[in-house]
Design a protein around this motif. Structure first.
Motif, PDB file in Angstrom:
ATOM      1  N   ASP A 212     -10.751   4.792  10.089  1.00 55.87           N
ATOM      2  CA  ASP A 212      -9.538   4.271   9.506  1.00 55.87           C
ATOM      3  C   ASP A 212      -9.279   2.831   9.362  1.00 55.87           C
ATOM      4  O   ASP A 212      -9.121   2.265   8.290  1.00 55.87           O
ATOM      5  CB  ASP A 212      -8.204   4.891  10.031  1.00 55.87           C
TER       6      ASP A 212
ATOM      7  N   LEU B 137       0.783  -1.196  -0.144  1.00 56.26           N
ATOM      8  CA  LEU B 137      -0.100   0.087   0.066  1.00 56.26           C
ATOM      9  C   LEU B 137       0.809   1.114   0.075  1.00 56.26           C
ATOM     10  O   LEU B 137       0.767   2.149  -0.820  1.00 56.26           O
ATOM     11  CB  LEU B 137      -1.036   0.092   1.262  1.00 56.26           C
TER      12      LEU B 137
ATOM     13  N   LYS C  62      -7.317   4.425   0.818  1.00 59.14           N
ATOM     14  CA  LYS C  62      -6.555   3.310   1.758  1.00 59.14           C
ATOM     15  C   LYS C  62      -5.238   3.809   2.011  1.00 59.14           C
ATOM     16  O   LYS C  62      -4.840   3.778   3.503  1.00 59.14           O
ATOM     17  CB  LYS C  62      -6.657   2.028   1.187  1.00 59.14           C
TER      18      LYS C  62
ATOM     19  N   LEU D 244      -9.572   0.682   5.648  1.00 60.56           N
ATOM     20  CA  LEU D 244      -8.860  -0.336   5.262  1.00 60.56           C
ATOM     21  C   LEU D 244      -9.239  -1.712   5.029  1.00 60.56           C
ATOM     22  O   LEU D 244      -8.755  -2.742   4.293  1.00 60.56           O
ATOM     23  CB  LEU D 244      -7.383  -0.539   6.165  1.00 60.56           C
TER      24      LEU D 244
END
Length: 287
Positions: A119, A49, A133, A123
């Motif tokens: 958060d 990510l 993300k 995700l």
């Protein structure tokens, strides 16, 4: 020469230099602890990510590593209106002189604990765009660190101790305050005290330290703000009548604060590791 050294020390105190401040040293240490203690598949997912961090379009605030991501939320503050919506997500200053509650202290869900929960959910949601993300990951890493700095969780209506003037050992410039001390000088002292904090912790310790809910962690940090941060600087119960206008941490008091600060950083790292494993693991079924 001695005067020059003292002047430079005072200047560093006033400007909360990134080299000393919790917002860098503390956040990066918490992130490193988490990265060291997550599951291998979680670590790989984090790396994949963050390889997309260019999507954030913040070249002056990179997030290529989890340590860089840990300070991204502070780095972007000078970017102005683009990220101004996130300002209140860094704290939840619950009054230490009243019973603990998040109700009324997290208006419209704009506080650090609520954003941590959001958060994690972002995700976990496969429909969320990659850019969102990456941002959620950077925010999560930072905000778990914020929650474990007690003066982001409890105060006396003084902006998280920013208006609580205090001396740190021999350093006592007029503008020095309790928040700066915990962000900077104390964090630097505690984290740099051996043994190192960034290690692989035994499974039992990871489970024990990461237990509880985000609200539990909030209450714990709030209590530390009252019983440790304010009490140590202002000579006991910070809610009593006749509290000194200016606090003082002498050498003995500073020494006693090293272990509580180290414990908070360790807790932050292991709790972040737990949340990251949950965020990148199988999505739990809805209740």
């Amino acid at each position: 020469m001695k005067r020059l050294i003292l002047a430079l020390a005072a200047l560093l105190t006033l400007t909360a230099s990134p080299a000393l401040a919790y917002w860098e040293y503390g956040h990066e240490t918490i992130a490193s602890i988490a990265y060291r203690n997550v599951k291998p598949q979680t670590r790989a997912a984090i790396d994949r990510l963050l390889a997309k961090q260019g999507l954030l379009e913040t070249p002056t605030c990179p997030a290529r590593t989890i340590e860089q991501a840990s300070v991204w939320a502070d780095c972007i503050k000078p970017l102005g209106p683009r990220f101004s919506y996130a300002y209140n997500w860094h704290y939840q200053n619950v009054n230490i002189c009243k019973p603990f509650t998040l109700k009324g202290n997290c208006p419209d869900g704009n506080c650090v604990s609520a954003q941590i929960e959001r958060d994690v959910k972002l995700l976990q949601d496969n429909s969320v765009p990659v850019r969102e993300k990456v941002m959620a990951l950077a925010f999560l890493v930072h905000f778990v660190g914020d929650l474990h700095q007690p003066l982001h969780a409890g105060d006396k209506g003084d902006l998280g101790g920013n208006r609580a003037r205090a001396d740190y050992g021999i350093y006592g410039p007029e503008r020095l305050n309790l928040h700066t001390i915990w962000d900077g000088w104390l964090a630097e002292r505690a984290i740099s005290t051996p043994p190192p904090l960034v290690v692989a912790y035994p499974a039992e310790q990871r489970v024990a330290m990461s237990a509880g809910s985000i609200e539990d962690w909030s209450r714990e940090s709030w209590q530390l703000a009252r019983d440790v941060a304010y009490a140590s600087a202002f000579g006991g119960d910070p809610c009593r009548e006749g509290v000194p206008e200016r606090g003082k941490l002498d050498a003995a008091a500073i020494e006693k604060l090293v272990d509580p600060m180290r414990l908070q950083v360790t807790r932050g790292g292991l709790r972040l590791a737990r949340l990251l494993d949950e965020a990148f693991g199988p999505v739990p079924p809805r209740q």
